[in-house]
Design an enzyme around this catalytic site. Structure first.
Site, PDB file in Angstrom:
ATOM      1  CG  ASP A  27      35.165 -16.109 -13.883  1.00  0.00           C
ATOM      2  OD1 ASP A  27      36.222 -15.730 -14.436  1.00  0.00           O
ATOM      3  OD2 ASP A  27      34.267 -15.321 -13.553  1.00  0.00           O
ATOM      4  CG  HIS A  44      44.550 -19.150 -18.208  1.00  0.00           C
ATOM      5  ND1 HIS A  44      43.242 -18.986 -17.796  1.00  0.00           N
ATOM      6  CD2 HIS A  44      44.883 -17.983 -18.833  1.00  0.00           C
ATOM      7  CE1 HIS A  44      42.802 -17.782 -18.157  1.00  0.00           C
ATOM      8  NE2 HIS A  44      43.790 -17.152 -18.782  1.00  0.00           N
ATOM      9  CD  GLU A  74      31.108 -13.494 -26.052  1.00  0.00           C
ATOM     10  OE1 GLU A  74      31.182 -14.467 -25.278  1.00  0.00           O
ATOM     11  OE2 GLU A  74      30.287 -13.437 -26.993  1.00  0.00           O
ATOM     12  CG  ASN A  75      37.182 -16.373 -23.319  1.00  0.00           C
ATOM     13  OD1 ASN A  75      36.847 -17.481 -22.931  1.00  0.00           O
ATOM     14  ND2 ASN A  75      36.940 -15.281 -22.589  1.00  0.00           N
ATOM     15  CD  GLU A 214      17.161 -24.550  -8.703  1.00  0.00           C
ATOM     16  OE1 GLU A 214      17.536 -23.612  -7.972  1.00  0.00           O
ATOM     17  OE2 GLU A 214      15.988 -24.683  -9.122  1.00  0.00           O
TER      18      GLU A 214
HETATM   19  C1  FPP Z   1      38.235 -17.627 -16.885  1.00  0.00           C
HETATM   20  O1  FPP Z   1      39.133 -17.056 -15.942  1.00  0.00           O
HETATM   21  C2  FPP Z   1      38.865 -18.740 -17.569  1.00  0.00           C
HETATM   22  C3  FPP Z   1      39.075 -18.827 -18.911  1.00  0.00           C
HETATM   23  C4  FPP Z   1      38.630 -17.807 -19.867  1.00  0.00           C
HETATM   24  C5  FPP Z   1      39.749 -19.972 -19.503  1.00  0.00           C
HETATM   25  C6  FPP Z   1      39.468 -21.315 -18.925  1.00  0.00           C
HETATM   26  C7  FPP Z   1      40.465 -22.225 -19.431  1.00  0.00           C
HETATM   27  C8  FPP Z   1      41.226 -23.068 -18.714  1.00  0.00           C
HETATM   28  C9  FPP Z   1      41.062 -23.331 -17.282  1.00  0.00           C
HETATM   29  C10 FPP Z   1      42.332 -23.742 -19.429  1.00  0.00           C
HETATM   30  C11 FPP Z   1      42.268 -25.140 -19.761  1.00  0.00           C
HETATM   31  C12 FPP Z   1      41.021 -25.813 -20.058  1.00  0.00           C
HETATM   32  C13 FPP Z   1      40.982 -27.089 -20.488  1.00  0.00           C
HETATM   33  C14 FPP Z   1      39.680 -27.663 -20.879  1.00  0.00           C
HETATM   34  C15 FPP Z   1      42.190 -27.921 -20.592  1.00  0.00           C
HETATM   35  P1  FPP Z   1      39.599 -15.565 -16.148  1.00  0.00           P
HETATM   36  O2  FPP Z   1      40.870 -15.581 -16.914  1.00  0.00           O
HETATM   37  O3  FPP Z   1      38.498 -14.773 -16.787  1.00  0.00           O
HETATM   38  O4  FPP Z   1      39.840 -15.103 -14.683  1.00  0.00           O
HETATM   39  P2  FPP Z   1      39.693 -13.611 -14.119  1.00  0.00           P
HETATM   40  O5  FPP Z   1      38.250 -13.242 -14.290  1.00  0.00           O
HETATM   41  O6  FPP Z   1      40.088 -13.758 -12.687  1.00  0.00           O
HETATM   42  O7  FPP Z   1      40.629 -12.750 -14.910  1.00  0.00           O
END
Ligand code: FPP
Length: 247
Positions: A27, A44, A74-75, A214
């Site tokens: 996150d 990302h 939800e994404n 935990e």
């Molecule tokens: C949350 O940060 C992150 C995500 C919803 C996506 C996670 C995906 C990756 C790191 C990309 C690649 C993954 C792989 C397995 C190759 P956010 O966007 O919610 O951050 P914010 O809360 O600061 O907006």
């Protein structure tokens, strides 16, 4: 299992308990990008690179199962451009896994409803699962289009189907039995869940499995979360007293 850290931020003599199963909620990619006046896609990308670093590190220190929350049910509601950028990153990672990553002794599995992804991505997912099926080291569960509630609904439906087919009776349902219908069937429950970025919630991640995990959170955004921070999580975990409801 104990792991003696030789260098880094930890006292040399400190013995760490290595959790068998670690879950990570990646996150803070968006905030990381915003701080740098970059598009969210840059966050990302940095997050995806860090995912590679931390996965390798977890395997190196002896974690047996690592579950990473890469994309939640939800994404999909994010802007179309962001979702398609994430799909590109997943595709790049899977292609890389087939090309180079196979030299590592990591078995890659997917948890979540992958039928929602493009046929191309689904084919890559199957290829990576098959190509790494014989690996004997760490199991990496990639949670993609995953939600803990959706997983429980799926488990209940699958059990009901088995009852309908006469293979199970309602009275067969126990905690153990239900676990067999989850994506993580046969794996130990997570011992430690790590969430960077300062948020202190599970966000529908491994709801059933994390009953006694935990929880450790960090005020560090995911792209900045280093192996040293992983060590810090292990140190915190090592000092926690796990009672599993006992005294
Ligand atoms: C949350 O940060 C992150 C995500 C919803 C996506 C996670 C995906 C990756 C790191 C990309 C690649 C993954 C792989 C397995 C190759 P956010 O966007 O919610 O951050 P914010 O809360 O600061 O907006």
């Amino acid at each position: 299992m104990l792991f003696r850290k030789k260098k880094g931020t930890l006292p040399k003599t400190e013995e760490l308990k290595i959790p068998a199963h670690v879950g990570i909620i990646m996150d803070g990619n968006g905030r990381w990008a915003k701080q740098r006046r970059l598009p969210r896609s840059a966050g990302h990308k940095a997050g995806a690179n860090n995912f590679r670093t931390i996965t390798r590190y977890a395997s190196k220190v002896g974690v047996k199962y690592l579950t990473i929350y890469a994309f939640s049910t939800e994404n999909w509601s994010r802007p179309a451009e962001e979702v398609s950028g994430l799909m590109t990153l997943f595709k790049e990672y899977l292609e890389e896994a087939l090309r180079d990553f196979m030299e590592e002794n990591i078995r890659v599995r997917f948890i979540g409803d992958i039928s929602a992804f493009s046929p191309e991505l689904q084919a890559l997912i199957h290829e990576v699962e098959e190509a790494s099926a014989g690996k004997t080291g760490m199991v990496l569960n990639l949670a993609m289009n995953y939600g803990g509630r959706a997983e429980l609904v799926r488990a209940a439906r699958r059990f009901a189907e088995d009852v309908k087919a006469g293979e199970k009776a309602p009275a067969d349902l126990s905690e153990e039995e239900l676990s067999r219908y989850l994506y993580t069937a046969g794996q130990p429950d997570p011992d430690l869940i790590i969430r960077p970025s300062g948020e202190q919630r599970l966000s529908n991640f491994l709801l059933w499995q994390s009953a006694y995990a935990e929880f450790v959170y960090f005020d560090i955004l995911w792209p900045d979360f280093r192996p040293d921070d992983f060590d810090e999580a292990l140190r915190i975990y090592s000092h926690r007293q796990r009672r599993f409801g006992n005294v």
